[in-house]
Write an enzyme that holds these catalytic residues in place. Sequence first.
Site, mmCIF file in Angstrom:
data_model
loop_
_atom_site.group_PDB
_atom_site.id
_atom_site.type_symbol
_atom_site.label_atom_id
_atom_site.label_comp_id
_atom_site.label_asym_id
_atom_site.label_seq_id
_atom_site.Cartn_x
_atom_site.Cartn_y
_atom_site.Cartn_z
ATOM 1 N N ARG A 164 10.816 -8.734 -77.890
ATOM 2 C CA ARG A 164 11.791 -8.559 -78.961
ATOM 3 C C ARG A 164 11.255 -7.472 -79.887
ATOM 4 N NH1 ARG A 164 10.990 -14.012 -78.053
ATOM 5 N NH2 ARG A 164 12.843 -15.154 -77.343
ATOM 6 N N LYS A 191 10.292 -15.745 -81.981
ATOM 7 C CA LYS A 191 11.539 -16.476 -82.231
ATOM 8 C C LYS A 191 11.496 -17.874 -81.632
ATOM 9 C CE LYS A 191 16.543 -16.012 -81.536
ATOM 10 N NZ LYS A 191 17.605 -15.154 -80.948
ATOM 11 N N HIS A 270 17.129 -4.770 -78.410
ATOM 12 C CA HIS A 270 17.218 -5.805 -77.373
ATOM 13 C C HIS A 270 17.427 -5.215 -75.986
ATOM 14 C CE1 HIS A 270 17.657 -9.941 -76.061
ATOM 15 N NE2 HIS A 270 18.723 -9.602 -75.363
ATOM 16 N N ARG A 273 14.337 -5.578 -73.725
ATOM 17 C CA ARG A 273 14.130 -6.941 -73.227
ATOM 18 C C ARG A 273 15.139 -7.271 -72.123
ATOM 19 N NH1 ARG A 273 11.852 -11.835 -74.594
ATOM 20 N NH2 ARG A 273 13.143 -13.706 -74.561
ATOM 21 N N HIS A 296 11.413 -17.539 -72.403
ATOM 22 C CA HIS A 296 12.603 -18.315 -72.726
ATOM 23 C C HIS A 296 12.295 -19.805 -72.588
ATOM 24 C CE1 HIS A 296 15.046 -14.583 -72.213
ATOM 25 N NE2 HIS A 296 15.823 -15.194 -73.074
ATOM 26 N N TYR A 305 21.325 -13.320 -66.378
ATOM 27 C CA TYR A 305 20.800 -12.062 -65.839
ATOM 28 C C TYR A 305 20.830 -12.075 -64.314
ATOM 29 C CZ TYR A 305 19.090 -11.035 -70.546
ATOM 30 O OH TYR A 305 19.016 -10.790 -71.883
#
Length: 321
Positions: A164, A191, A270, A273, A296, A305
């Site tokens: 990020r 995050k 972003h 990423r 994640h 994705y």
Amino acid sequence: MNTLPAVLSRTPSHADIQYEIERAKSYYIQQHAPATLRAYRSDWAIFERWCNARGIQPLPTTPEAVAVFLGCQASDGSKPATLTRRVAAIRYFHIMAGITDSPTTSEIVRSTMKGIRRTLGTAKAQKTPATADRLVKMLEQVPDTLGGRRDRAILLLGFAGAFRRSELSQLLVSDLEEVPSGLRVHIRKSKTDQEGAGQVVPIIKGDKVCPVKAVRNWLQIANIKKGPVFRRLGKGGKIFKKTLTPYSIGKIVKRYAELAGYDASEYGGHSLRSGFLTSAAMNGASIFKMMDISRHKSMDTLKGYVRLADEFKDHAGKGLL
């Protein structure tokens, strides 16, 4: 039993109690990331101006005032996600003022937000992924200058670690550990790790373009041995001690996307990423290996994705027309 220190046995003064309240308040504030607090302050300022222009008291305010405010904001073009955050900001400032019965929990506010979501939709506008092939074209536009060395390292490391932009901004030299196989990047907080347990992202060396070499070259030419990795630059090649902001990192991505012939408005921080994850999925990487890099917490996002990479493979309509 009668040997308690005097400081514990005496009656607390008003000053003691106030200090303890302020200390607890500071811990409460720390539950939110700095970027979230900045957004809350901005949202609250917008709500205050709206109230003042109409002679409405912002603190404490009423559920009806919040509902009308949300309706006005939606009509002016604010997206549901933005309005959800503004509701959270109004609640936050009421709690900080000692008002626990927040107007944002009222049924009229919840129903207004539900109506706005149904009317406007909740789909997020996604930035275009800077996939491996696009990244190479962007790198071809990077000049061999001091600033270019920094930007090259940002683009390559951001992609290779699926970072990020906030994580790139916070990187310190002490967070980097070069090993024979590549680079181990220690993420102190992110995050998905707000409590700072820490995570390590392995960066593999590249055959065509190498993120490890790019980072090493930037640190060497800039003579940076400690402190922030990616820094602001001034005129005459002056290197500031202050780190680049996440916003500035996003602008760097946009700049090279435009120079490569892409629409800059479709790219942002972003994109690096999402570019890595899209490229990895297209290359057949397992979702578990992708999670090792992206960190994640849930597979649901990563499945998106994979679906994007495979949407035309073994298509059900192949050969029908």
